[in-house]
Design a protein around this motif. Structure first.
Motif, mmCIF file in Angstrom:
data_model
loop_
_atom_site.group_PDB
_atom_site.id
_atom_site.type_symbol
_atom_site.label_atom_id
_atom_site.label_comp_id
_atom_site.label_asym_id
_atom_site.label_seq_id
_atom_site.Cartn_x
_atom_site.Cartn_y
_atom_site.Cartn_z
ATOM 1 N N THR A 1 0.852 -1.324 -0.014
ATOM 2 C CA THR A 1 0.112 -0.070 -0.168
ATOM 3 C C THR A 1 0.913 1.139 -0.062
ATOM 4 O O THR A 1 2.048 1.211 0.190
ATOM 5 C CB THR A 1 -1.043 -0.087 1.373
ATOM 6 N N ARG A 2 0.297 2.404 -0.302
ATOM 7 C CA ARG A 2 1.058 3.853 -0.478
ATOM 8 C C ARG A 2 0.282 4.818 0.293
ATOM 9 O O ARG A 2 -0.882 4.850 0.272
ATOM 10 C CB ARG A 2 1.217 4.075 -1.910
ATOM 11 N N VAL A 3 1.072 5.242 1.145
ATOM 12 C CA VAL A 3 0.486 6.651 1.936
ATOM 13 C C VAL A 3 1.343 7.691 1.743
ATOM 14 O O VAL A 3 2.518 7.415 1.453
ATOM 15 C CB VAL A 3 0.082 6.215 3.486
ATOM 16 N N TYR A 4 0.996 8.729 2.299
ATOM 17 C CA TYR A 4 1.674 10.051 2.172
ATOM 18 C C TYR A 4 1.734 10.645 3.660
ATOM 19 O O TYR A 4 0.771 10.745 4.473
ATOM 20 C CB TYR A 4 1.101 11.264 1.384
ATOM 21 N N LEU B 1 6.332 13.117 2.250
ATOM 22 C CA LEU B 1 7.038 11.654 1.993
ATOM 23 C C LEU B 1 5.964 10.818 1.414
ATOM 24 O O LEU B 1 5.176 10.383 2.074
ATOM 25 C CB LEU B 1 7.593 11.351 3.327
ATOM 26 N N GLU B 2 6.262 10.287 0.271
ATOM 27 C CA GLU B 2 5.475 9.071 -0.154
ATOM 28 C C GLU B 2 6.128 7.776 0.331
ATOM 29 O O GLU B 2 7.376 7.407 0.029
ATOM 30 C CB GLU B 2 5.403 8.884 -1.622
ATOM 31 N N LEU B 3 5.410 7.018 1.037
ATOM 32 C CA LEU B 3 5.962 5.929 1.919
ATOM 33 C C LEU B 3 5.037 4.555 1.290
ATOM 34 O O LEU B 3 3.908 4.642 1.495
ATOM 35 C CB LEU B 3 5.590 5.924 3.252
ATOM 36 N N ARG B 4 5.903 3.750 0.567
ATOM 37 C CA ARG B 4 5.367 2.349 0.019
ATOM 38 C C ARG B 4 5.528 1.302 1.228
ATOM 39 O O ARG B 4 6.745 1.039 1.628
ATOM 40 C CB ARG B 4 5.884 2.111 -1.082
ATOM 41 N N ASP C 1 20.590 7.917 3.665
ATOM 42 C CA ASP C 1 20.036 7.463 2.343
ATOM 43 C C ASP C 1 18.952 8.579 1.733
ATOM 44 O O ASP C 1 18.407 8.136 0.719
ATOM 45 C CB ASP C 1 19.315 6.118 2.615
ATOM 46 N N MET C 2 18.735 9.473 2.389
ATOM 47 C CA MET C 2 17.866 10.558 2.086
ATOM 48 C C MET C 2 18.091 11.106 0.602
ATOM 49 O O MET C 2 19.117 11.680 0.378
ATOM 50 C CB MET C 2 17.376 11.696 2.997
ATOM 51 N N LYS C 3 16.923 11.218 -0.259
ATOM 52 C CA LYS C 3 17.111 11.738 -1.595
ATOM 53 C C LYS C 3 15.814 12.641 -1.548
ATOM 54 O O LYS C 3 14.854 12.308 -1.792
ATOM 55 C CB LYS C 3 16.851 10.808 -2.606
ATOM 56 N N ILE C 4 16.348 13.938 -1.476
ATOM 57 C CA ILE C 4 15.384 14.960 -1.138
ATOM 58 C C ILE C 4 15.377 15.943 -2.522
ATOM 59 O O ILE C 4 16.355 16.050 -3.293
ATOM 60 C CB ILE C 4 15.649 16.192 -0.334
ATOM 61 N N TYR C 5 13.844 16.110 -2.927
ATOM 62 C CA TYR C 5 13.799 16.905 -4.219
ATOM 63 C C TYR C 5 12.742 18.070 -3.912
ATOM 64 O O TYR C 5 12.187 18.095 -2.921
ATOM 65 C CB TYR C 5 12.886 15.916 -5.368
ATOM 66 N N MET D 1 10.153 13.454 -0.646
ATOM 67 C CA MET D 1 10.989 12.385 -0.818
ATOM 68 C C MET D 1 10.043 11.173 -0.854
ATOM 69 O O MET D 1 8.925 11.110 -0.737
ATOM 70 C CB MET D 1 11.880 12.105 0.597
ATOM 71 N N THR D 2 10.846 10.203 -1.519
ATOM 72 C CA THR D 2 9.893 8.806 -1.902
ATOM 73 C C THR D 2 10.836 7.772 -0.905
ATOM 74 O O THR D 2 11.948 7.528 -0.947
ATOM 75 C CB THR D 2 9.887 8.348 -3.191
#
Length: 234
Positions: free
Chosen positions: A82-85, A149-152, A172-176, A183-184
C-alpha cells in the motif's frame, strides 16, 4: 526560495530574512530565522549561492543520523503493498559554490526540534521525532516547514501487521523540490516487529530538482544503505 543565485540573493518570508549585502566593500551574509541570527563575511568574486532543502537532522546541532516519523496506526493485510503520504520537517541549507567546489555556509529552519529514543536505553538510537498525519493523496503543506513523504508499505509477512512509525537514516535520504519538498521511501515489513526502510532516488512529481546532499558537499564517503527497524513498528 530554493534554487541558484548570484550574490544579490535576498529572501524574506514568514519569519525568515536571509541574504547577502555589500558593506564597506565586503560581501556579508546575514540570516535571521525566528530570532536566531547568523552572519559571515564572504571573500569571493565569482561564486554563487545554492539554496535547497537538506536532511532534517542538523538543528539545533547534529545530534543524530535518524529520523522517526510517528503517525496514526495502519493495519496492513498479509502479502500486500500500500502507499500512503506522510510529512517530514524541512531544514534549509545555504551553500557557496565556486570553481566546481561547494561549501555549506548555513543551515536553518522554522520548526522546533524534538528528539526521542527508538529502542531500549542500552541499545537503541536517538532519533529526531516528527508527528505526521496520514493521507491517501499528496497533502498540502507549508513548504518551508514540512515536506511530503511518499511511503510504500510492503507487508512481506503472512499475517496482518500494524505500523505506526517509520525510522530512517539520513545517509539514504534523496530530497527533491520545486514549489514543495518531497521524498519517496519504502518500508519492507518482515514480521510484526521487524522492517527495513530505504529511500528511492526519484522525484515525487515530474520536474522536481534534486537537492545537494550534505554528505556530498562535505565529501563524506557513505557506504551504508537502508535501516533495519529491529525494535518494533508500533
Amino acid at each position: 526560495m530554493f534554487g541558484r543565485y548570484d550574490y544579490s540573493f535576498h529572501f524574506t518570508y514568514d519569519g525568515i530574512d536571509v541574504g547577502i549585502d555589500q558593506q564597506d566593500g565586503l560581501l556579508v551574509y546575514r540570516r535571521d530565522c525566528g530570532g536566531q541570527q547568523y552572519e559571515r563575511i564572504l571573500a569571493s568574486e565569482t561564486g554563487g549561492v545554492v539554496v535547497n532543502p537538506v536532511e532534517p537532522l542538523n538543528l539545533p546541532k547534529e545530534v543524530t543520523n535518524f529520523l522517526q516519523i510517528e503517525f496514526d496506526p495502519i493495519v496492513i493485510e498479509p502479502l500486500s503493498t500500500t502507499r500512503v503520504y506522510l510529512t517530514f520537517p524541512v531544514e534549509i541549507g545555504i551553500f557557496l559554490e565556486a570553481r566546481r567546489d561547494m561549501e555549506v555556509l548555513d543551515i536553518f529552519g522554522l520548526n522546533h526540534q524534538k528528539y526521542t529514543l527508538y529502542g531500549p536505553p542500552n541499545g537503541g538510537v536517538i532519533a529526531r521525532w516528527h508527528r505526521s498525519r496520514v493521507s491517501a493523496a499528496m497533502p498540502e503543506v507549508e513548504p518551508l516547514r514540512e515536506g511530503v513523504l511518499e511511503l510504500r508499505l510492503r507487508n512481506m509477512h503472512r499475517e496482518w501487521v500494524e505500523v505506526s512509525r517509520a525510522v530512517f537514516e539520513s545517509y539514504d535520504m534523496k530530497i527533491y523540490y520545486n514549489d514543495f519538498v518531497g521524498m519517496t521511501a519504502e518500508m519492507r515489513i518482515l514480521n510484526k516487529n521487524l522492517a527495513e526502510t530505504d529511500f528511492i532516488d526519484a522525484p515525487l512529481t515530474p520536474g522536481m530538482k534534486k537537492s545537494v546532499e550534505l554528505y556530498t558537499a562535505r565529501e563524506i564517503p557513505v557506504i551504508k544503505k537502508g535501516y533495519l527497524m529491529a525494535w518494533g513498528l508500533a
